[in-house]
Design a protein around this motif. Sequence first.
Motif, PDB file in Angstrom:
ATOM      1  N   ILE A 237       1.277  -1.029   0.093  1.00 13.02           N
ATOM      2  CA  ILE A 237      -0.158   0.393   0.280  1.00 13.02           C
ATOM      3  C   ILE A 237       0.841   1.779  -0.270  1.00 13.02           C
ATOM      4  CG2 ILE A 237      -1.553   1.830   0.863  1.00 13.02           C
ATOM      5  CD1 ILE A 237      -2.816  -1.425   2.186  1.00 13.02           C
ATOM      6  N   MET A 238       1.858   1.268   0.730  1.00 13.35           N
ATOM      7  CA  MET A 238       2.693   2.604   1.115  1.00 13.35           C
ATOM      8  C   MET A 238       3.658   2.673  -0.622  1.00 13.35           C
ATOM      9  SD  MET A 238       4.556   1.728   4.491  1.00 13.35           S
ATOM     10  CE  MET A 238       3.224   1.626   6.687  1.00 13.35           C
ATOM     11  N   ASP A 239       3.953   1.563  -1.170  1.00 13.33           N
ATOM     12  CA  ASP A 239       4.824   1.807  -2.362  1.00 13.33           C
ATOM     13  C   ASP A 239       3.757   2.343  -3.507  1.00 13.33           C
ATOM     14  OD1 ASP A 239       6.877   0.702  -1.448  1.00 13.33           O
ATOM     15  OD2 ASP A 239       6.345  -0.938  -2.246  1.00 13.33           O
ATOM     16  N   LEU A 240       2.015   1.565  -3.659  1.00 15.50           N
ATOM     17  CA  LEU A 240       1.399   2.746  -4.542  1.00 15.50           C
ATOM     18  C   LEU A 240       1.200   3.954  -4.111  1.00 15.50           C
ATOM     19  CD1 LEU A 240      -1.102  -0.331  -4.203  1.00 15.50           C
ATOM     20  CD2 LEU A 240       0.199   0.370  -5.867  1.00 15.50           C
ATOM     21  N   GLN A 241       1.316   4.560  -2.441  1.00 12.17           N
ATOM     22  CA  GLN A 241       0.766   6.338  -2.418  1.00 12.17           C
ATOM     23  C   GLN A 241       1.761   6.404  -2.933  1.00 12.17           C
ATOM     24  OE1 GLN A 241       0.635   5.494   2.091  1.00 12.17           O
ATOM     25  NE2 GLN A 241      -1.476   5.829   2.164  1.00 12.17           N
ATOM     26  N   GLU A 242       3.263   5.888  -3.380  1.00 10.41           N
ATOM     27  CA  GLU A 242       4.380   7.255  -3.887  1.00 10.41           C
ATOM     28  C   GLU A 242       4.232   6.778  -5.270  1.00 10.41           C
ATOM     29  OE1 GLU A 242       8.186   5.900  -2.232  1.00 10.41           O
ATOM     30  OE2 GLU A 242       8.282   5.932  -0.278  1.00 10.41           O
ATOM     31  N   LEU A 243       4.168   5.772  -5.653  1.00  7.91           N
ATOM     32  CA  LEU A 243       3.277   5.860  -7.374  1.00  7.91           C
ATOM     33  C   LEU A 243       2.331   6.400  -7.304  1.00  7.91           C
ATOM     34  CD1 LEU A 243       4.207   4.521  -9.780  1.00  7.91           C
ATOM     35  CD2 LEU A 243       2.024   2.079  -8.597  1.00  7.91           C
ATOM     36  N   LEU A 244       1.265   6.774  -6.738  1.00 11.10           N
ATOM     37  CA  LEU A 244       0.387   7.241  -6.935  1.00 11.10           C
ATOM     38  C   LEU A 244       0.499   8.993  -6.509  1.00 11.10           C
ATOM     39  CD1 LEU A 244      -3.100   7.475  -7.398  1.00 11.10           C
ATOM     40  CD2 LEU A 244      -3.054   7.519  -4.694  1.00 11.10           C
ATOM     41  N   ALA A 245       1.770   9.383  -5.642  1.00 10.39           N
ATOM     42  CA  ALA A 245       1.957  10.920  -5.729  1.00 10.39           C
ATOM     43  C   ALA A 245       2.584  11.153  -7.195  1.00 10.39           C
ATOM     44  CB  ALA A 245       2.581  10.626  -4.200  1.00 10.39           C
ATOM     45  N   LYS A 246       3.655  10.126  -7.680  1.00 12.17           N
ATOM     46  CA  LYS A 246       4.732  10.386  -8.661  1.00 12.17           C
ATOM     47  C   LYS A 246       3.330  10.543 -10.145  1.00 12.17           C
ATOM     48  CE  LYS A 246       8.656   8.601  -7.019  1.00 12.17           C
ATOM     49  NZ  LYS A 246       9.448   7.128  -6.819  1.00 12.17           N
ATOM     50  N   MET A 247       2.516   9.614  -9.746  1.00 11.46           N
ATOM     51  CA  MET A 247       1.700   9.805 -11.033  1.00 11.46           C
ATOM     52  C   MET A 247       0.491  10.792 -11.895  1.00 11.46           C
ATOM     53  SD  MET A 247       2.614   7.975 -12.654  1.00 11.46           S
ATOM     54  CE  MET A 247       1.673   7.018 -14.042  1.00 11.46           C
ATOM     55  N   THR A 248       0.676  11.850  -9.832  1.00 15.44           N
ATOM     56  CA  THR A 248      -1.080  12.453 -10.085  1.00 15.44           C
ATOM     57  C   THR A 248      -0.837  13.382 -11.131  1.00 15.44           C
ATOM     58  OG1 THR A 248      -0.996  11.937  -7.389  1.00 15.44           O
ATOM     59  CG2 THR A 248      -2.459  14.142  -8.749  1.00 15.44           C
ATOM     60  N   THR A 249       0.956  14.542 -11.339  1.00 14.82           N
ATOM     61  CA  THR A 249       0.659  15.062 -12.813  1.00 14.82           C
ATOM     62  C   THR A 249       0.645  14.620 -13.342  1.00 14.82           C
ATOM     63  OG1 THR A 249       2.820  16.035 -11.308  1.00 14.82           O
ATOM     64  CG2 THR A 249       2.585  16.758 -13.169  1.00 14.82           C
ATOM     65  N   LYS A 250       1.225  13.193 -13.784  1.00 17.89           N
ATOM     66  CA  LYS A 250       0.979  12.429 -15.707  1.00 17.89           C
ATOM     67  C   LYS A 250      -0.446  12.459 -15.715  1.00 17.89           C
ATOM     68  CE  LYS A 250       5.436  10.038 -15.545  1.00 17.89           C
ATOM     69  NZ  LYS A 250       6.146   9.380 -16.506  1.00 17.89           N
ATOM     70  N   LEU A 251      -1.553  11.984 -14.799  1.00 20.65           N
ATOM     71  CA  LEU A 251      -2.541  11.711 -15.143  1.00 20.65           C
ATOM     72  C   LEU A 251      -3.349  13.058 -15.727  1.00 20.65           C
ATOM     73  CD1 LEU A 251      -3.601   9.206 -12.385  1.00 20.65           C
ATOM     74  CD2 LEU A 251      -3.689   8.553 -14.676  1.00 20.65           C
ATOM     75  N   ASN A 252      -3.305  14.427 -14.792  1.00 18.52           N
ATOM     76  CA  ASN A 252      -3.789  15.744 -14.944  1.00 18.52           C
ATOM     77  C   ASN A 252      -3.697  15.904 -16.672  1.00 18.52           C
ATOM     78  OD1 ASN A 252      -4.945  15.782 -12.342  1.00 18.52           O
ATOM     79  ND2 ASN A 252      -2.720  16.550 -11.401  1.00 18.52           N
TER      80      ASN A 252
END
Length: 720
Positions: A237-252
């Motif tokens: 879950i923690m790894d997914l959280q970091e990946l989610l934060a890094k992908m936020t800009t790309k997703l926007n």
Amino acid sequence: MDLILVLWACVASARAVVGFGMDPNLQIDIITELDLVNTTIGVTQVSGLHASKAFLFQDVEREIHAAPHVSEKLIQLFRNKSEFTFLATLQQRASTSGVVLSIRELEHSYFELESSGLRDEIRYHYRFNGKARTEVFPYRMADGHWHKIALSLSASHLLLHVDCNRIYERVIDPPEMNLMPGSSLWLGQRNRKHGFFKGIIQDVKIIFMPNGYITQCPNLNRTCPTCSDFLSLVQGIMDLQELLAKMTTKLNYAETRLSQLENCHCEKTCQVNGVIYRDKDSWVEDDHCRNCTCKSGVVECRRMSCPPLNCSPDTLPVHMEGQCCKVCKSTCIFGGRVLAEGQRILTKNCRECRNGVLVKVTETCPPLNCSEKDHILPENQCCSVCRGHNFCVEGHRCGENSECKNWNTKATCECKNGYISVQGDSAYCEEHDECGSGQHNCDENAICTNTVRGHSCTCKPGYVGNGTICRAFCEEGCRYGGTCVTPNKCACPSGFTGSHCEKDIDECALRTHTCWNDSVCVNLAGGFDCLCPSGPSCTGDCPHEGGLKRNGQVWTLKEDRCSVCSCKNGKIFCRRTACDCQNPGIDLFCCPECDTRVTSQCLDQNGHKLYRSGDNWTYSCQQCRCLEGEVDCWPLLCPNPNCEYTAISEGECCPRCVSDPCLADQITYNIRKTCVDGYGITRLSGSVWTMVGSPCTTCKCKNGNVCCSVDLDCLHNNKH
């Protein structure tokens, strides 16, 4: 946060089942690695409980420890592991104390399992954050009988099995698993001078895998996830959280681009056997009689539900071409034989039953590649085939849960193991509900769970056993001969009450006694006594344990040889035996302070001071006692602090309350209390990370509080 809660809920239902195969790289056989032989000083090879090697550890000085290369192998196995199981089979001499296995570096025990016959305890010694920890389990293992013991650790989750029964389950401080270089392994003793085990040891292993106790007791339930499984999920879950934060800009950015395509109609299709179906299209799959639908590019199929058939006496249910469910069709009768629709019979010519009438059929039979003696006429057919013909390849229709089986003259459908036919038709089968139908062998105090092709049995909470046999377990035991009948509830013998039979029913106060009017009722532990104060019928004798002690009689208690009782004028008086060290016949077991033999003296843990038998002292937050040359130590009893956060200060033994969670070294993490780091990432309680812009600062989330500390060595190294 919703994702976290969903994954948290999934833990209870998700578990990879461990197989019985054992990777040799994930275990170590201690007796094999130590290369014990019959000439090893202090041990003798004997017959054990099993066929494997067993050794009697004698009451002499010995040094049974691993060679440096074996210790290094053990260090590598423990490194970065989060779970392991220690297994052993042993027979300990009654009322003795000793260490079964110890892994230590100088005076620091990383793993030590000790059995005390003096206090009837099993003790597990380990280290947490550089400090010694001990877990004590009340259990009598030093009774001269064979026992199988399994201690399993999964992060902070501890399980203790004795003789394949789960005796204790606790959450403890996670033990240190990275052993120091130079750590050594000792079998049957703590070190060269202390903790000598007396008895037979066999099958000593350490296994580095989840639920390692299964190798000792394969019938135990192994479907529950371990604590390490859960921690692995949390880390994911923690790894997914970091990946989610890094992908936020790309997703926007992607959402901005996708908004330009909102006016376009995109449809996902499904392709089956070369045919393309549009979204929400439905069709019938002929092979298995299933209704299928295309849903957003994914094919979902469900078996058709056929209605029950109530055919008249002159009809039979049959499969018709192009239909999935059987229909009632008229039968034909020829020579007393009943034929169903489509079945054939060979007389002078070939005839087939059609709508209740036998119709002549002109059919050319294919040539056969076998001798005439191997010709076989299949049931309800007119053309012969060769012996061993495969009728299943001719398109005999069987559902997905049934399988086609060839016979000499026909093919039939049979339900797969664990399935039963639907409405008596073995072409279509459904899973057999063994639990719901009562066709299982689970104990009444077990939970039955249907599995593929079978079922499993798990004892309910508060019960122990293999699922087919479950018995109630009372953690504190049942005193005074009581019997555990339900979890932590005892059936008490006459005269006792309480959940553990620990309470003096007062028959005198309740007036349930049977004393005569001229006698006095005196309440006793487990009963009452009738005393005759005066009168010619008073003998002064004392009722005791169903018998009678004469006035003036003195005796020793059966359950405590160190206590002496006497009867005087109808009253029983008991006291500890007085120790007269000048008496040559003194019982040294009851009076260890009178034991002046050199062999009964004990050397302290530092090897500098001698104690006489019976002496007591404190060492490393433990109360120790010398008894006939044996040192037995147990943790000091600490008051239970009634607070959320506690810490143990340097030089102290008991925890004290602290208000600042960052100062707490003992804390129960609540996964719902999260923290936000410098990147804006939500961190679960217990997670650790490096502070933004400060590589030498480590932060940890403690139930919603961010606690950071600086590594001085890191600062010093970065200056250079």
